[in-house]
Design a protein around this motif. Sequence first.
Motif, PDB file in Angstrom:
ATOM      1  N   GLU A 184     -57.222 -34.818   1.235  1.00 47.89           N
ATOM      2  CA  GLU A 184     -56.372 -33.693   0.908  1.00 47.89           C
ATOM      3  C   GLU A 184     -54.929 -34.188   0.817  1.00 47.89           C
ATOM      4  O   GLU A 184     -54.498 -35.003   1.634  1.00 47.89           O
ATOM      5  N   ASN A 185     -54.211 -33.725  -0.186  1.00 45.84           N
ATOM      6  CA  ASN A 185     -52.777 -33.967  -0.204  1.00 45.84           C
ATOM      7  C   ASN A 185     -52.113 -32.644   0.140  1.00 45.84           C
ATOM      8  O   ASN A 185     -52.012 -31.732  -0.683  1.00 45.84           O
ATOM      9  N   ALA A 186     -51.682 -32.531   1.392  1.00 45.34           N
ATOM     10  CA  ALA A 186     -51.208 -31.231   1.876  1.00 45.34           C
ATOM     11  C   ALA A 186     -49.917 -30.808   1.195  1.00 45.34           C
ATOM     12  O   ALA A 186     -49.655 -29.618   1.026  1.00 45.34           O
ATOM     13  N   GLU A 187     -49.115 -31.787   0.806  1.00 42.59           N
ATOM     14  CA  GLU A 187     -47.850 -31.458   0.137  1.00 42.59           C
ATOM     15  C   GLU A 187     -48.128 -30.773  -1.205  1.00 42.59           C
ATOM     16  O   GLU A 187     -47.483 -29.814  -1.579  1.00 42.59           O
ATOM     17  N   LEU A 188     -49.107 -31.306  -1.933  1.00 41.76           N
ATOM     18  CA  LEU A 188     -49.443 -30.741  -3.247  1.00 41.76           C
ATOM     19  C   LEU A 188     -50.542 -29.691  -3.150  1.00 41.76           C
ATOM     20  O   LEU A 188     -50.946 -29.098  -4.150  1.00 41.76           O
ATOM     21  N   ARG A 189     -51.043 -29.506  -1.971  1.00 43.48           N
ATOM     22  CA  ARG A 189     -52.116 -28.546  -1.709  1.00 43.48           C
ATOM     23  C   ARG A 189     -53.319 -28.764  -2.627  1.00 43.48           C
ATOM     24  O   ARG A 189     -53.813 -27.829  -3.247  1.00 43.48           O
ATOM     25  N   LYS A 190     -53.725 -29.993  -2.759  1.00 47.34           N
ATOM     26  CA  LYS A 190     -54.949 -30.206  -3.538  1.00 47.34           C
ATOM     27  C   LYS A 190     -55.701 -31.440  -3.050  1.00 47.34           C
ATOM     28  O   LYS A 190     -55.149 -32.273  -2.334  1.00 47.34           O
ATOM     29  N   MET A 191     -56.950 -31.501  -3.430  1.00 51.19           N
ATOM     30  CA  MET A 191     -57.760 -32.662  -3.084  1.00 51.19           C
ATOM     31  C   MET A 191     -57.485 -33.770  -4.099  1.00 51.19           C
ATOM     32  O   MET A 191     -57.350 -33.510  -5.291  1.00 51.19           O
ATOM     33  N   GLU A 192     -57.411 -34.976  -3.579  1.00 51.53           N
ATOM     34  CA  GLU A 192     -57.198 -36.116  -4.475  1.00 51.53           C
ATOM     35  C   GLU A 192     -58.186 -37.197  -4.098  1.00 51.53           C
ATOM     36  O   GLU A 192     -58.810 -37.148  -3.047  1.00 51.53           O
ATOM     37  N   GLU A 193     -58.322 -38.199  -4.956  1.00 51.57           N
ATOM     38  CA  GLU A 193     -59.133 -39.353  -4.563  1.00 51.57           C
ATOM     39  C   GLU A 193     -58.487 -40.629  -5.072  1.00 51.57           C
ATOM     40  O   GLU A 193     -57.646 -40.623  -5.969  1.00 51.57           O
ATOM     41  N   MET A 194     -58.871 -41.703  -4.454  1.00 50.85           N
ATOM     42  CA  MET A 194     -58.199 -42.962  -4.715  1.00 50.85           C
ATOM     43  C   MET A 194     -59.206 -44.084  -4.486  1.00 50.85           C
ATOM     44  O   MET A 194     -60.001 -44.024  -3.558  1.00 50.85           O
TER      45      MET A 194
END
Lengths: 574, 245
Positions: free
Chosen positions: A401-411
């Motif tokens: 989760e990227n809480a700053e952008l309020r979305k799930m991300e992957e890497m």
Amino acid sequence: MGGDKLAILICHCNGEIDNGIDVSELSEFANSLSGVVKEHEYLCGRAGLEFARAFLKESEANKVVLAGCSPRTHRGIFLRALSDFKGLIIEHANIREQCAWAHEDRRRATEKAKVLLRMAVHRVLELELLEKIKLDITPSAIVIGGGVAGMQAAYDIASRGFKVFLVERSKELGGRVARLSSTFPTISCGICCMHNCPNCELTPKIEEIYAAENIEVLTSAEVVSAKGHLGDYKVKVRMGEEGERELNVGTVIIATGSKTFDPKRIPEYGYDAFEDVITAEEIEEIYLNERLKGGDKLVRPSDSKIPKRVNFIQCVGSRGLKPASNPYCSITCCLYAMGHARKIKELYPDAEVCIHYVDLRSPYRGFEEYYNAAMDSGVKFVRGLVERVEKRGERLVIVYENAELRKMEEMETELVVLSVGQEPSENTAKLSEMFHVGRDIDGFFMELNPRFLVEEVTGVYVAGSAIGPRNIRYAVADGKAAAENAIRLMEQGFFEKEGMVPEMDEEKCIKCATCFEICPFGAIELTKEREMKVVEEACWSCGICAAECPARALNLKQYKDEQIFTELNACLSF
Amino acid sequence: MFPKIITFCCNWCAYPGADFAGISHFKYPVNARIIRVMCSGRVDPGLVLEAFISGADGVMVMGCHPGECHYEHGNYEAERRIKLLRYLFDKYELGGKRLRVEWIAASEGRKFAEVTADFVETVRKIGAFQEKAREILEVMKDTFYGERLRLALGAASRALDSGADGEKYEETLKKIAEEEMKKYRVLQTLRKEGELCVRVVAEKLGLSLRETFDCFLDLKHEGLIEEGDIGEDRYMIYGFVRGER
């Protein structure tokens, strides 16, 4: 009891008690009881204590009821101030905390205060003077655990001239700190090597411990059992092939450290499944191995390649973030993750390093600056919980989760490091039972309330992360504090405890051994003739044996059945 | 004042918890009077019954939370005994809710005040004891002071540590307690009425002849009663309290 002279002292507590009850009415009632009565504005103050002394001298009382505050908080003050009145028995009527402050209705509270006073008066008249039990303190100590806390404690005790047995389970001293490739923020080696480099951590020095005259280091040794009581413990230690050895010590320091959280309990992080998901402990191992081969280098386990991207996951097993986690913060992980991240950036400036955190905690002088420096060095901090680590083909992917952008991300990533927290070590339960040290809700040894120390001396002290997560300097400070407590006891050489112990009516005893079985402290001995014997030195005064004795042959002094009946009657039958 | 409540507080958690209620000025009814003991494990059911017999309407035993007992397992011992006593209170219609075990930490002043207020209300609702209660309480006291039940209670840690089934053990305790109650009721009847035969006692207490006979035998074995005259059959055996003829 005949011949008793009773004095009653009623305290106003600077008006505090008057706010809740009518003290003059209570005083009048007290006059109807069998003693001499006086009031004072503030009994525990200097003037009040002088007043009490003068009154007790003049009245020649051998029993006194202090009506005022709780004995839990103030008994010690009166015991000290009146300690030269030999033969005086002090009892309390708790009319402040449990009456004046606790009830709405002044009228009814005053009536209750009278009952409390009567109970205390009847009780004190039933009490007998207890003989103190004197315990000699053997001038030697055992320190269990040879990590930094234990080493520090051993070193301090030995340097004051007492014999110390330092028992370490593994082959080497140093504990977890010795297994660290470097410590932060000083970036020094974990354990001090005697070279006295300027930025060395403030840890005790292993060689000095070995060299110390009074310290006997027992490595590959484990405590298997303990018997005895304050001042005289017999501790059995198993030492590999050398067999068992019994150590006789007066004080005990438990510094058994903690263990790290097992990340298999959070399966979505893939620790079990993927080779390149490792714990922070394992990254230390990699560094130490590479150092042996000649230099600082980070390689990942699967193919020994230098990873181009490293992701750290924080709070693994801590702060209740996942169902299997412990509820508390493990204190050290934020800093060590930042330290490793910075180190990777230093070694490989092109590598991408990312720390996934929920909250960062660096609450100490120098730590915040350290965090800022980590950001400046290009370490990326991503706020949010990591959902899972998975493999897509050959590639390792972290989904977060990227809480700053309020979305799930992957890497995509090449190495995942789990910042695992600390947990009670496996032997905590066993040692807790052996030495009667309580454990808290998380399973760590209970931190002693310093206020209890005076009345509750056991000669067993706990230091370092056995009490809860510690960083190095706190663990060392703990070791010093525990040593100080043990030294004070050993320098005094004896300890006197209240004789609140069971008395045994041998005629009534049916030799069933219930008391022997039930006593948590081994204070009942079963002799060869199958007689029960009270070991007064080992008794903790709980009275469980008295409540349990099938033949009612045991009675706890100061809390005898008759004494409690008296109190009950004073309360109920008027 | 009704109801009169006795609260046994352990020295380490509950008593300072009660202090803390006062310190924080959480108010509670004046009905509760605290008796301090070192450990809730000191509270013998006999003491609790003594309190009821002396006029208490409700008794609470307060100790440290599970796992936090200053004396390792004293609070569990207290709980086991009071639970059994509670069972008997319900069985003999004395109101099991007059008895309560509570865990109060030293910091739980609010809980202490709330629990006390609630307990006072509960006991108020149950009301005063009925006339005949005193006799049953006396029998119960004999039961809990009796060797047999105490031996069984005392074996708990041994039994449970060595893997005995907790529920089964509890059932056994209940069974023993009930048998002992019967026995001491017989004794009480003989104490009150002097020499009686099995048949009469059985009738008075509503027990079967067989179980009354067993009670006579047990009492005789324990040396509490002596055998008197013998009538036509074994149920006509007379008994009287030892030394009272």
